[in-house]
Scaffold this motif. Structure first.
Motif, PDB file in Angstrom:
ATOM      1  N   VAL A   1      -7.255  -1.982   3.225  1.00 32.34           N
ATOM      2  CA  VAL A   1      -6.490  -1.315   2.179  1.00 32.34           C
ATOM      3  C   VAL A   1      -7.256  -1.198   0.778  1.00 32.34           C
ATOM      4  O   VAL A   1      -7.539  -2.416   0.378  1.00 32.34           O
ATOM      5  CB  VAL A   1      -5.192  -1.575   1.860  1.00 32.34           C
ATOM      6  CG1 VAL A   1      -4.236  -0.871   0.965  1.00 32.34           C
ATOM      7  CG2 VAL A   1      -4.521  -1.541   3.454  1.00 32.34           C
ATOM      8  N   TYR A   2      -7.446  -0.123   0.164  1.00 32.65           N
ATOM      9  CA  TYR A   2      -8.074   0.046  -1.133  1.00 32.65           C
ATOM     10  C   TYR A   2      -6.754   0.313  -2.010  1.00 32.65           C
ATOM     11  O   TYR A   2      -6.303   1.625  -1.760  1.00 32.65           O
ATOM     12  CB  TYR A   2      -9.103   0.917  -1.252  1.00 32.65           C
ATOM     13  CG  TYR A   2     -10.398   0.606  -0.600  1.00 32.65           C
ATOM     14  CD1 TYR A   2     -11.245   0.186  -1.335  1.00 32.65           C
ATOM     15  CD2 TYR A   2     -10.366   0.916   0.735  1.00 32.65           C
ATOM     16  CE1 TYR A   2     -12.604  -0.015  -0.747  1.00 32.65           C
ATOM     17  CE2 TYR A   2     -11.759   0.741   1.286  1.00 32.65           C
ATOM     18  CZ  TYR A   2     -12.890   0.106   0.752  1.00 32.65           C
ATOM     19  OH  TYR A   2     -14.241  -0.048   1.344  1.00 32.65           O
ATOM     20  N   LYS A   3      -6.166  -0.418  -2.669  1.00 36.15           N
ATOM     21  CA  LYS A   3      -4.839  -0.196  -3.217  1.00 36.15           C
ATOM     22  C   LYS A   3      -5.046   0.589  -4.542  1.00 36.15           C
ATOM     23  O   LYS A   3      -3.956   1.247  -5.299  1.00 36.15           O
ATOM     24  CB  LYS A   3      -3.975  -1.503  -3.486  1.00 36.15           C
ATOM     25  CG  LYS A   3      -3.603  -2.021  -2.264  1.00 36.15           C
ATOM     26  CD  LYS A   3      -2.463  -2.993  -2.432  1.00 36.15           C
ATOM     27  CE  LYS A   3      -2.834  -4.175  -3.222  1.00 36.15           C
ATOM     28  NZ  LYS A   3      -1.937  -5.128  -3.373  1.00 36.15           N
ATOM     29  N   HIS A   4      -6.121   0.565  -5.263  1.00 41.60           N
ATOM     30  CA  HIS A   4      -6.431   1.252  -6.365  1.00 41.60           C
ATOM     31  C   HIS A   4      -7.342   2.406  -6.431  1.00 41.60           C
ATOM     32  O   HIS A   4      -8.423   1.736  -6.185  1.00 41.60           O
ATOM     33  CB  HIS A   4      -6.398   0.146  -7.855  1.00 41.60           C
ATOM     34  CG  HIS A   4      -5.444  -0.901  -7.716  1.00 41.60           C
ATOM     35  ND1 HIS A   4      -4.253  -0.764  -8.130  1.00 41.60           N
ATOM     36  CD2 HIS A   4      -5.657  -2.036  -7.416  1.00 41.60           C
ATOM     37  CE1 HIS A   4      -3.391  -1.760  -8.092  1.00 41.60           C
ATOM     38  NE2 HIS A   4      -4.449  -2.870  -7.393  1.00 41.60           N
ATOM     39  N   THR A   5      -6.997   3.499  -6.667  1.00 40.42           N
ATOM     40  CA  THR A   5      -8.139   4.724  -6.303  1.00 40.42           C
ATOM     41  C   THR A   5      -8.240   5.367  -7.700  1.00 40.42           C
ATOM     42  O   THR A   5      -8.982   6.196  -7.614  1.00 40.42           O
ATOM     43  CB  THR A   5      -7.499   5.527  -5.046  1.00 40.42           C
ATOM     44  OG1 THR A   5      -6.186   6.052  -5.442  1.00 40.42           O
ATOM     45  CG2 THR A   5      -7.366   4.912  -3.894  1.00 40.42           C
TER      46      THR A   5
ATOM     47  N   SER B   1      -3.636   5.007  -2.650  1.00 43.96           N
ATOM     48  CA  SER B   1      -4.234   3.995  -1.721  1.00 43.96           C
ATOM     49  C   SER B   1      -5.179   4.751  -0.745  1.00 43.96           C
ATOM     50  O   SER B   1      -4.985   5.927  -0.311  1.00 43.96           O
ATOM     51  CB  SER B   1      -3.221   3.116  -0.905  1.00 43.96           C
ATOM     52  OG  SER B   1      -2.483   2.385  -2.060  1.00 43.96           O
TER      53      SER B   1
ATOM     54  N   PRO C   1       0.690  -1.172   0.102  1.00 45.31           N
ATOM     55  CA  PRO C   1      -0.138   0.129   0.084  1.00 45.31           C
ATOM     56  C   PRO C   1       0.730   1.517  -0.063  1.00 45.31           C
ATOM     57  O   PRO C   1       2.144   1.278   0.438  1.00 45.31           O
ATOM     58  CB  PRO C   1      -0.685  -0.050   1.242  1.00 45.31           C
ATOM     59  CG  PRO C   1      -0.663  -1.587   1.696  1.00 45.31           C
ATOM     60  CD  PRO C   1       0.722  -2.034   1.140  1.00 45.31           C
TER      61      PRO C   1
END
Length: 268
Positions: A134-138, A117, A111
């Protein structure tokens, strides 16, 4: 299981009401992302989770185990703002390095603290680190795919699992033992935590985890080896060669004459 374990006392479970659906929708709108379906269902059953237990030593209680999932209101974002309110204050995003290794092979991409992220704190881990959603692709929009990562005190990332459900099971099976999240790091848990792992073994089967190797860090004293008496080597006395009887008599008479002469000289 905990209540029947030796030395365990005061197992406390905090019952919480389900989170209201509008509070979940409000959280998603505020953070511009959608909660994973399993985590959303969890919050619709209970707004967070908290279970603690202690051990009794010398008639005193010592808090030991802790299992925590933050409520929806405490599911706060990390790295979104500066530590201080000053305009040029440092933030976690300043730790980002363009030369960081990206995920390759078996290692997933780590991340980022910056806008690449979105990171939210699930478990404060009693100050030993943070377990994060964790949201890794924004970009261009936030991807609904999430992962669970552990951020240690040195601000290094360690992958735990892909889904919240899998993490929740790990939390329960490790009994909330201190520093159990460090099992998923390359350096493992501390020697003190290994002692607790030895006493209250987690409900796990994977023998490759460092907690199963705790015996190698424990000093063992074997009294049978320490106090084992050494076998003394027997001393062999050499016998003088036997002499003939006549020679032995002459040797005796010579010795007596010498001693008598020495006596006479001392008297004189």
């Amino acid at each position: 299981l905990l209540e029947t374990s030796p030395g365990v006392a005061e197992v406390t479970f905090v019952e919480k009401e389900p989170a209201e659906r509008h509070s979940i929708i409000s959280w998603e709108q505020k953070n511009s992302c959608v909660l994973p379906e399993d985590l959303k269902n969890f919050y619709l059953m209970t707004d967070g989770f908290q279970m603690t237990w202690s051990v009794k030593t010398d008639d005193t209680l010592m808090p030991l185990g802790s299992m925590v999932i933050n409520s929806i209101s405490k599911l706060c974002r990390l790295g979104g703002s500066s530590v201080y309110t000053l305009p040029n204050a440092p933030s976690l995003a300043d730790l980002e390095d363009d030369t960081d290794e990206e995920g390759n092979g078996d290692k997933p991409e780590k991340p980022h603290f910056d806008s690449r992220s979105l990171i939210f704190e699930l478990d404060p881990c009693n100050g030993n680190g943070k377990v994060c959603l964790v949201y890794k692709h924004t970009k261009p929009v936030v991807s609904p795919d999430t992962e669970i990562w552990f951020l240690d005190r040195a601000l290094y990332w360690h992958f735990i699992t892909k889904t919240f459900t899998a993490y929740y099971r790990l939390l329960i099976t490790h009994l909330g033992l201190p520093q159990w999240q460090y099992v998923f790091t390359s350096y493992g848990v501390s020697p003190q935590a290994k002692q607790w792992f030895n006493m209250y073994k987690p409900i796990i089967i994977n023998t490759a985890l460092p907690c199963e190797e705790a015996d190698s860090f424990v000093n063992k004293l074997d009294p049978n080896k320490v106090f084992k008496s050494k076998n003394k080597t027997p001393v062999i006395k050499k016998k003088l060669p036997s002499q003939p009887t006549g020679a032995q008599k002459s040797h005796t008479s010579m010795t007596s004459k010498t001693s008598s002469l020495a006596g006479n000289s001392s008297r004189k």
